[in-house]
Design a protein around this motif. Sequence first.
Motif, PDB file in Angstrom:
ATOM      1  N   GLY A 169      30.529  35.086  53.002  1.00  0.00           N
ATOM      2  CA  GLY A 169      32.132  34.782  53.060  1.00  0.00           C
ATOM      3  C   GLY A 169      32.184  35.552  50.944  1.00  0.00           C
ATOM      4  N   ALA A 170      30.932  34.967  50.581  1.00  0.00           N
ATOM      5  CA  ALA A 170      30.877  35.836  49.546  1.00  0.00           C
ATOM      6  C   ALA A 170      30.431  37.195  49.232  1.00  0.00           C
ATOM      7  CB  ALA A 170      30.057  34.882  47.878  1.00  0.00           C
ATOM      8  N   THR A 171      29.718  37.064  50.157  1.00  0.00           N
ATOM      9  CA  THR A 171      28.680  38.750  50.399  1.00  0.00           C
ATOM     10  C   THR A 171      30.233  39.883  51.065  1.00  0.00           C
ATOM     11  OG1 THR A 171      26.465  38.378  50.597  1.00  0.00           O
ATOM     12  CG2 THR A 171      27.081  40.036  51.441  1.00  0.00           C
ATOM     13  N   LEU A 172      30.467  39.455  51.843  1.00  0.00           N
ATOM     14  CA  LEU A 172      31.795  40.053  52.520  1.00  0.00           C
ATOM     15  C   LEU A 172      33.004  40.396  51.271  1.00  0.00           C
ATOM     16  CD1 LEU A 172      32.304  37.889  55.699  1.00  0.00           C
ATOM     17  CD2 LEU A 172      30.615  39.802  55.079  1.00  0.00           C
ATOM     18  N   ILE A 173      32.888  39.408  50.210  1.00  0.00           N
ATOM     19  CA  ILE A 173      34.183  40.149  49.431  1.00  0.00           C
ATOM     20  C   ILE A 173      33.809  41.143  48.386  1.00  0.00           C
ATOM     21  CG2 ILE A 173      35.068  38.990  47.447  1.00  0.00           C
ATOM     22  CD1 ILE A 173      35.292  36.948  49.121  1.00  0.00           C
TER      23      ILE A 173
ATOM     24  N   ILE B  89      26.415  29.043  45.839  1.00  0.00           N
ATOM     25  CA  ILE B  89      25.632  28.207  45.202  1.00  0.00           C
ATOM     26  C   ILE B  89      27.627  28.690  44.447  1.00  0.00           C
ATOM     27  CG2 ILE B  89      24.912  27.607  43.038  1.00  0.00           C
ATOM     28  CD1 ILE B  89      22.172  28.814  44.329  1.00  0.00           C
ATOM     29  N   ALA B  90      27.902  29.477  44.051  1.00  0.00           N
ATOM     30  CA  ALA B  90      28.957  29.744  43.692  1.00  0.00           C
ATOM     31  C   ALA B  90      30.297  28.320  44.628  1.00  0.00           C
ATOM     32  CB  ALA B  90      29.854  31.091  43.822  1.00  0.00           C
ATOM     33  N   GLY B  91      30.460  28.756  46.236  1.00  0.00           N
ATOM     34  CA  GLY B  91      31.378  28.011  47.192  1.00  0.00           C
ATOM     35  C   GLY B  91      30.816  26.990  46.661  1.00  0.00           C
ATOM     36  N   VAL B  92      29.619  25.887  46.486  1.00  0.00           N
ATOM     37  CA  VAL B  92      28.988  24.790  46.066  1.00  0.00           C
ATOM     38  C   VAL B  92      29.433  24.247  44.688  1.00  0.00           C
ATOM     39  CG1 VAL B  92      27.115  23.187  45.978  1.00  0.00           C
ATOM     40  CG2 VAL B  92      27.448  24.653  47.562  1.00  0.00           C
TER      41      VAL B  92
ATOM     42  N   GLY C 236      32.803  33.517  46.171  1.00  0.00           N
ATOM     43  CA  GLY C 236      32.093  32.428  46.840  1.00  0.00           C
ATOM     44  C   GLY C 236      32.955  31.176  46.765  1.00  0.00           C
ATOM     45  N   PHE C 237      33.646  30.843  44.880  1.00  0.00           N
ATOM     46  CA  PHE C 237      33.722  30.280  44.729  1.00  0.00           C
ATOM     47  C   PHE C 237      35.779  29.406  45.001  1.00  0.00           C
ATOM     48  CE2 PHE C 237      36.261  27.402  41.647  1.00  0.00           C
ATOM     49  CZ  PHE C 237      35.587  26.914  41.407  1.00  0.00           C
ATOM     50  N   PHE C 238      36.135  30.810  45.757  1.00  0.00           N
ATOM     51  CA  PHE C 238      37.505  30.802  45.908  1.00  0.00           C
ATOM     52  C   PHE C 238      37.103  29.955  47.766  1.00  0.00           C
ATOM     53  CE2 PHE C 238      40.840  32.357  48.967  1.00  0.00           C
ATOM     54  CZ  PHE C 238      41.858  31.794  48.057  1.00  0.00           C
ATOM     55  N   VAL C 239      35.996  30.993  47.881  1.00  0.00           N
ATOM     56  CA  VAL C 239      35.824  30.227  49.918  1.00  0.00           C
ATOM     57  C   VAL C 239      35.243  29.572  50.058  1.00  0.00           C
ATOM     58  CG1 VAL C 239      33.815  30.753  51.832  1.00  0.00           C
ATOM     59  CG2 VAL C 239      35.485  32.765  50.265  1.00  0.00           C
ATOM     60  N   GLY C 240      34.396  28.567  49.272  1.00  0.00           N
ATOM     61  CA  GLY C 240      33.949  26.592  48.824  1.00  0.00           C
ATOM     62  C   GLY C 240      35.174  25.945  48.518  1.00  0.00           C
ATOM     63  N   ALA C 241      35.966  26.461  47.367  1.00  0.00           N
ATOM     64  CA  ALA C 241      36.960  25.471  47.332  1.00  0.00           C
ATOM     65  C   ALA C 241      38.166  25.416  49.572  1.00  0.00           C
ATOM     66  CB  ALA C 241      38.234  25.479  46.347  1.00  0.00           C
ATOM     67  N   LEU C 242      38.608  26.574  49.486  1.00  0.00           N
ATOM     68  CA  LEU C 242      39.033  26.423  50.429  1.00  0.00           C
ATOM     69  C   LEU C 242      38.119  25.679  51.530  1.00  0.00           C
ATOM     70  CD1 LEU C 242      41.337  30.018  50.995  1.00  0.00           C
ATOM     71  CD2 LEU C 242      41.878  28.333  50.144  1.00  0.00           C
ATOM     72  N   LEU C 243      37.491  25.639  52.156  1.00  0.00           N
ATOM     73  CA  LEU C 243      36.655  25.385  52.948  1.00  0.00           C
ATOM     74  C   LEU C 243      36.089  23.401  52.876  1.00  0.00           C
ATOM     75  CD1 LEU C 243      33.578  27.672  53.770  1.00  0.00           C
ATOM     76  CD2 LEU C 243      35.476  27.568  55.773  1.00  0.00           C
ATOM     77  N   THR C 244      36.486  23.280  51.735  1.00  0.00           N
ATOM     78  CA  THR C 244      36.339  21.615  51.536  1.00  0.00           C
ATOM     79  C   THR C 244      37.622  21.340  52.056  1.00  0.00           C
ATOM     80  OG1 THR C 244      35.448  22.257  48.989  1.00  0.00           O
ATOM     81  CG2 THR C 244      35.998  20.312  49.852  1.00  0.00           C
ATOM     82  N   PHE C 245      38.364  21.790  52.339  1.00  0.00           N
ATOM     83  CA  PHE C 245      39.206  21.231  52.984  1.00  0.00           C
ATOM     84  C   PHE C 245      38.877  20.725  54.481  1.00  0.00           C
ATOM     85  CE2 PHE C 245      41.188  22.424  49.173  1.00  0.00           C
ATOM     86  CZ  PHE C 245      41.787  21.206  48.914  1.00  0.00           C
ATOM     87  N   VAL C 246      38.272  21.864  55.004  1.00  0.00           N
ATOM     88  CA  VAL C 246      37.733  21.928  56.658  1.00  0.00           C
ATOM     89  C   VAL C 246      36.481  21.037  56.668  1.00  0.00           C
ATOM     90  CG1 VAL C 246      36.731  23.710  58.385  1.00  0.00           C
ATOM     91  CG2 VAL C 246      38.233  24.199  56.686  1.00  0.00           C
ATOM     92  N   PHE C 247      35.634  20.922  55.966  1.00  0.00           N
ATOM     93  CA  PHE C 247      34.168  20.702  56.164  1.00  0.00           C
ATOM     94  C   PHE C 247      34.429  18.343  55.633  1.00  0.00           C
ATOM     95  CE2 PHE C 247      32.638  24.510  56.850  1.00  0.00           C
ATOM     96  CZ  PHE C 247      31.977  24.301  57.452  1.00  0.00           C
ATOM     97  N   VAL C 248      35.429  17.908  54.505  1.00  0.00           N
ATOM     98  CA  VAL C 248      36.243  17.068  54.340  1.00  0.00           C
ATOM     99  C   VAL C 248      37.064  16.407  54.550  1.00  0.00           C
ATOM    100  CG1 VAL C 248      35.653  15.372  52.169  1.00  0.00           C
ATOM    101  CG2 VAL C 248      34.073  17.274  52.329  1.00  0.00           C
ATOM    102  N   ARG C 249      37.251  15.360  55.014  1.00  0.00           N
ATOM    103  CA  ARG C 249      39.067  14.894  56.129  1.00  0.00           C
ATOM    104  C   ARG C 249      39.190  14.863  54.731  1.00  0.00           C
ATOM    105  NH1 ARG C 249      37.625  11.899  61.100  1.00  0.00           N
ATOM    106  NH2 ARG C 249      36.099  12.927  62.298  1.00  0.00           N
TER     107      ARG C 249
END
Length: 230
Positions: free
Chosen positions: A119-123, A142-145, A215-228
Amino acid sequence: MVPLRDDNPTATVPIVTYGLILVNIAVFLFEMTLGSRLGLFFQTYAVVPAQLSPAFDQLLAGNLAALPHLTPVVTAMFLHSGFLHVGGNMLYLWIFGDNVEDRMGHLGFLGFYLLCGIGATLIQIFFNPFSHLPNLGASGAIAGVLGAYVIQFPRAKVQAVLPLGFLILPFNVSAFYFLGWWFVQQSFYGLASLGTRTAIGLEQGGVAYWAHAGGFFVGALLTFVFVRNP
């Protein structure tokens, strides 16, 4: 500001985080053996937006034959350009990755990490589609992390140091402020690079600020998918 560690113990051994660190270091050591062939290696396995943009256009048009040409989107996140590059990235992954992996599980964290990097690369490509500079490094993933960490552990304390010339100033700060400030910096630098080849950004220094912020933004959003219960 340089982070040293956080104050969150983990319940499980972060084998994926450790594995990613080892793979990145191993690839970097391999790069050091290439000598004059390193430039060609980067051109082949790193993301060069100007080369990949046509493949994305073909894929959007329904041509699946373009998929093999997009493999650098994955391989680029395991390449680094120098000791400081790989060392800084692995430091952040080591400090913040274990807690995120603890919340997501091993396989979940691996999938999350790779998706953040893609996602970071695409952005970055979206904002710099005609760049001929290789875009490489684990920074976007890592920014996603970091984005996931600040969502899950906003009140955690991060031990860090601030180098002031010969003076090293240690301090503690909450993850929300430490990582939030990092995100604001990356976004500002990304905005500064729009429309000019001389401002701070990808075209001047080889730093993909939009990949960091994205990547930071994508990671923040995906948190709600990967963590209940983030």
